[in-house]
Design an enzyme around this catalytic site. Structure first.
Site, PDB file in Angstrom:
ATOM      1  N   ASP A  61       0.866  -1.190   0.000  1.00 36.46           N
ATOM      2  CA  ASP A  61       0.000   0.000   0.000  1.00 36.46           C
ATOM      3  C   ASP A  61       0.895   1.230   0.000  1.00 36.46           C
ATOM      4  O   ASP A  61       0.786   2.099   0.878  1.00 36.46           O
ATOM      5  CB  ASP A  61      -0.954  -0.019   1.201  1.00 36.46           C
ATOM      6  CG  ASP A  61      -1.883   1.196   1.212  1.00 36.46           C
ATOM      7  OD1 ASP A  61      -2.007   1.867   0.165  1.00 36.46           O
ATOM      8  OD2 ASP A  61      -2.476   1.495   2.274  1.00 36.46           O
ATOM      9  N   HIS A 104      -2.279   0.769  11.925  1.00 31.89           N
ATOM     10  CA  HIS A 104      -2.107  -0.637  11.581  1.00 31.89           C
ATOM     11  C   HIS A 104      -0.647  -0.872  11.237  1.00 31.89           C
ATOM     12  O   HIS A 104       0.112   0.084  11.020  1.00 31.89           O
ATOM     13  CB  HIS A 104      -2.976  -0.978  10.366  1.00 31.89           C
ATOM     14  CG  HIS A 104      -2.854   0.031   9.272  1.00 31.89           C
ATOM     15  ND1 HIS A 104      -3.712   1.113   9.143  1.00 31.89           N
ATOM     16  CD2 HIS A 104      -1.927   0.185   8.290  1.00 31.89           C
ATOM     17  CE1 HIS A 104      -3.347   1.856   8.118  1.00 31.89           C
ATOM     18  NE2 HIS A 104      -2.260   1.331   7.582  1.00 31.89           N
ATOM     19  N   ARG A 199       2.890  13.685   9.739  1.00 31.48           N
ATOM     20  CA  ARG A 199       1.556  13.669   9.139  1.00 31.48           C
ATOM     21  C   ARG A 199       0.966  12.358   9.645  1.00 31.48           C
ATOM     22  O   ARG A 199       1.435  11.265   9.314  1.00 31.48           O
ATOM     23  CB  ARG A 199       1.672  13.684   7.624  1.00 31.48           C
ATOM     24  CG  ARG A 199       0.334  13.567   6.862  1.00 31.48           C
ATOM     25  CD  ARG A 199       0.076  12.139   6.464  1.00 31.48           C
ATOM     26  NE  ARG A 199      -1.081  11.990   5.593  1.00 31.48           N
ATOM     27  CZ  ARG A 199      -1.659  10.827   5.372  1.00 31.48           C
ATOM     28  NH1 ARG A 199      -1.218   9.724   5.935  1.00 31.48           N
ATOM     29  NH2 ARG A 199      -2.679  10.733   4.564  1.00 31.48           N
ATOM     30  N   ASP A 201      -1.383   9.413   9.918  1.00 34.17           N
ATOM     31  CA  ASP A 201      -2.306   8.717   9.030  1.00 34.17           C
ATOM     32  C   ASP A 201      -3.573   8.306   9.788  1.00 34.17           C
ATOM     33  O   ASP A 201      -3.497   7.836  10.927  1.00 34.17           O
ATOM     34  CB  ASP A 201      -1.580   7.462   8.511  1.00 34.17           C
ATOM     35  CG  ASP A 201      -2.317   6.759   7.397  1.00 34.17           C
ATOM     36  OD1 ASP A 201      -2.594   7.408   6.377  1.00 34.17           O
ATOM     37  OD2 ASP A 201      -2.607   5.557   7.547  1.00 34.17           O
ATOM     38  N   GLU A 243      -4.429  13.524   9.397  1.00 35.13           N
ATOM     39  CA  GLU A 243      -5.329  13.166   8.297  1.00 35.13           C
ATOM     40  C   GLU A 243      -6.636  12.707   8.951  1.00 35.13           C
ATOM     41  O   GLU A 243      -6.722  11.604   9.473  1.00 35.13           O
ATOM     42  CB  GLU A 243      -4.738  12.035   7.462  1.00 35.13           C
ATOM     43  CG  GLU A 243      -5.593  11.727   6.249  1.00 35.13           C
ATOM     44  CD  GLU A 243      -5.706  10.246   5.898  1.00 35.13           C
ATOM     45  OE1 GLU A 243      -6.168   9.946   4.801  1.00 35.13           O
ATOM     46  OE2 GLU A 243      -5.347   9.383   6.730  1.00 35.13           O
ATOM     47  N   HIS A 309      -2.078  12.005  -2.665  1.00 32.92           N
ATOM     48  CA  HIS A 309      -1.721  10.707  -3.253  1.00 32.92           C
ATOM     49  C   HIS A 309      -2.904   9.738  -3.286  1.00 32.92           C
ATOM     50  O   HIS A 309      -2.800   8.661  -3.836  1.00 32.92           O
ATOM     51  CB  HIS A 309      -0.564  10.093  -2.462  1.00 32.92           C
ATOM     52  CG  HIS A 309      -0.923   9.863  -1.024  1.00 32.92           C
ATOM     53  ND1 HIS A 309      -1.112  10.904  -0.138  1.00 32.92           N
ATOM     54  CD2 HIS A 309      -1.182   8.741  -0.342  1.00 32.92           C
ATOM     55  CE1 HIS A 309      -1.445  10.404   1.033  1.00 32.92           C
ATOM     56  NE2 HIS A 309      -1.504   9.104   0.947  1.00 32.92           N
TER      57      HIS A 309
HETATM   58  C1  NOJ Z   1      -4.524   6.981   4.331  1.00 39.15           C
HETATM   59  C2  NOJ Z   1      -3.433   7.101   3.318  1.00 39.15           C
HETATM   60  O1  NOJ Z   1      -3.431   8.400   2.794  1.00 39.15           O
HETATM   61  C3  NOJ Z   1      -3.693   6.054   2.271  1.00 39.15           C
HETATM   62  O2  NOJ Z   1      -2.840   6.213   1.172  1.00 39.15           O
HETATM   63  C4  NOJ Z   1      -3.545   4.695   2.894  1.00 39.15           C
HETATM   64  O3  NOJ Z   1      -3.889   3.693   1.952  1.00 39.15           O
HETATM   65  C5  NOJ Z   1      -4.454   4.554   4.113  1.00 39.15           C
HETATM   66  N1  NOJ Z   1      -4.436   5.700   4.981  1.00 39.15           N
HETATM   67  C6  NOJ Z   1      -4.048   3.358   4.933  1.00 39.15           C
HETATM   68  O4  NOJ Z   1      -2.829   3.635   5.590  1.00 39.15           O
END
Ligand code: NOJ
Length: 554
Positions: A61, A104, A199, A201, A243, A309
């Site tokens: 990811d 996670h 930042r 998440d 975020e 992104h």
């Molecule tokens: C938010 C992130 O911006 C995204 O790119 C990611 O897939 C998810 N959180 C999981 O970490």
């Protein structure tokens, strides 16, 4: 208020080390390559680089699946290279923010491996387990269409585990005090290595109560306070940029009534309504979003962005509003994602129309908050819709007309470089735009420079100025007895605008245009009248032509 809150006067640039600049020729960007490009960023006016995850990861990811929080993924270099990078940034007066992904881990993380294979492992309770599949297992998936459930059966543990995101991202049990202590340790580690903050998440999920028995998850907001306290002890001026795509009514819970929680949050509410305004020309919902997110403690700040992104998430608009944005910017199903958003880059969304791009960036730079620019947007990079999900907008930086856009000498770049069509690297690249005084890049550099001379935006209070045209947004900012005024025409038509000094407020008899010589003097009836071209914008300083002398000392 003291004004050394650096994040209120910052220009943040977000990039992924993997796709920025490959120095060792293995096809993958690295810290050495990035360090060599710091002067480019510095020249553009970037004050703060936000790095997307670069820690060791299986990379399923884009790095948001960390398998070792205390290391650099070997593809990008070493911890030594990282420290060289933060040092080189500091030498140029630039700061570094990094992603903190602690909702996670990767399922390959040794904590999860231990937790799943040994019921007595101290890590067992670091994750969220259930004996049987919870009844609500299929609710709340974040990636509909790709992710089927939030609970999966782990064959090794012979139990179900919770994952808010993909199945290879088991959620940490953040209510566990040992997990909380580990999060603090991670923060302490990276601040020691020279970063100015994080930042964070997926904040609402990090602080949520989790588990099979949890019907109505609660947000444990005090956790945010403990994160902030750690930062303030270790490094007084480090920040957390959260975020959190949440409703305005909960904003204050995230900032804290006294500003004791997150320093910054991305303003998703304004972002979605901004795209609605760009798509339709209607400014009303954008104004509502600005007003709804106005209240915040004096040390708190919004991050203002256009694209990031991920997909452009339009989930907070009404269905009808969302459809209008889809119609304008992502009419084809292949451009949409997760039933709620658009996965394209900004330039193709706006048809590569320079007037609309300037309008969009002018808004991003002058809406209340700190602008966050995504790599490649300064040259109008495009997307590759043949790539899956969000990867279409994550292609390598286009530096020149050399093979693979000068990103790498390898013939196997980590992601394909866009090499055909109007957004291919032969047409869109840094080298060509550097040489062209009228390029988007040089325009961007000029407006960023000017934006930095208008501290009122980041530090002051705003007023939406009354005027007759619903497709025009006029905003005034005040800070320390100085004022600036911004005018934006969201429509495709020219508009004859009349602004009354009575509505603009004090010191507005003369509006000094800070981007051109087109100043405006009120007529005898106290009116400014000018013709705004389609998608036109104006940046003014209120007051006489000696405004430079009067400018606030920052
Ligand atoms: C938010 C992130 O911006 C995204 O790119 C990611 O897939 C998810 N959180 C999981 O970490």
């Amino acid at each position: 208020m003291i004004n050394d809150l650096w994040y209120k006067s910052a220009l943040v640039y977000c990039l992924s080390v993997a796709t920025f600049m490959d120095c060792d020729g293995d096809g993958c960007g690295d810290f050495e390559g990035l360090t060599r490009r710091l002067d480019y960023l510095n020249g553009l006016g970037v004050t703060t680089v936000w790095l997307m995850p670069f820690q060791t990861s299986p990379g399923r990811d884009n790095g948001y699946d960390v398998s070792d929080y205390y290391n650099v993924d070997p593809r990008f270099g070493t911890l030594g290279d990282f420290v060289e990078f933060t040092h080189a940034a500091a030498q140029r007066g630039m700061r570094v923010l990094i992603d903190l992904v602690v909702n996670h881990t990767s399922d390959q993380h040794p904590w999860f491996q231990s937790a799943r294979s040994d019921p007595d492992s101290k890590y067992r309770d670091w994750y969220v387990w259930a004996d049987k599949k919870p009844a609500n297992a299929d609710d709340g998936v974040v990636f509909p269409g790709v992710q089927k459930s939030t609970w999966d059966f782990d064959k090794v543990a012979k139990r179900w585990y919770f994952h808010r995101f993909y199945d290879f991202q088991p959620d940490l049990n953040t209510a566990n005090p040992f997990v909380q202590a580990e999060i603090l340790k991670i923060m302490g580690f990276w601040t020691q290595l020279g970063v100015s903050g994080f930042r964070m998440d997926a904040v609402p999920f990090v602080i949520s109560t989790k588990g099979a028995g949890v019907r109505h998850p609660k947000q444990q907001f005090d956790m945010l306070r403990s994160f902030r306290e750690l930062l303030q002890w270790r490094q007084g001026d480090a920040i957390i940029l959260g975020e959190a795509n949440v409703l305005p009514k909960t904003d204050m819970h995230y900032f804290g009534d006294e500003g004791e929680r997150l320093h910054m949050m991305f303003n998703f509410q304004v972002n979605q309504n901004l795209f609605y305004a760009l798509a339709t020309g209607e400014t009303g919902p954008l104004v509502d979003a600005l007003v709804a997110t106005r209240e915040r403690p004096s040390t708190s700040q919004w991050g203002m962005f256009l694209r990031n992104h991920d997909e452009l998430d339009l989930g907070r608009l009404t269905k009808a509003q969302r459809q209008r944005v889809f119609d304008a910017f992502g009419p084809d199903k292949s451009m949409q994602l997760y039933d709620r958003g658009i996965r394209r880059r900004l330039a193709p969304m706006l048809g590569g129309d320079r007037r609309r791009l300037e309008l969009a960036y002018s808004l991003m730079l002058t809406l209340p908050g700190t602008p966050v620019l995504r790599y490649g947007d300064e040259i109008g990079m495009g997307d590759d819709l043949s790539l899956p999900e969000r990867n279409c907008a994550r292609t390598p930086m286009q530096w020149s007309t050399e093979p693979h856009g000068g990103f790498t000498k390898s013939d196997q770049p980590v992601m394909p470089v866009i090499d055909s069509g109007p957004y291919g690297f032969e047409h869109v690249n840094v080298a060509a735009q550097r040489r062209d005084p009228d390029s988007l890049l040089n325009w961007m550099e000029r407006v960023i420079r000017m934006r930095k001379e208008l501290p009122e935006v980041g530090l002051g209070d705003f007023t939406v100025v009354k005027q007759a045209c619903a497709q025009v947004l006029v905003m005034r900012y005040d800070w320390r007895n100085n004022a600036v005024v911004f005018v934006h025409n969201l429509s495709a038509d020219p508009i004859e605008l009349e602004l009354k000094t009575r509505d603009l407020g004090a010191e507005c008899d003369t509006l000094v245009n800070v981007l051109s010589e087109a100043h405006s003097h009120a007529d005898r009836r106290g009116r400014h009248c000018f013709l705004l071209e389609p998608y036109g914008y104006r940046w003014f300083r209120a007051g006489g032509l000696d405004y430079i002398l009067k400018r606030s000392v920052v």
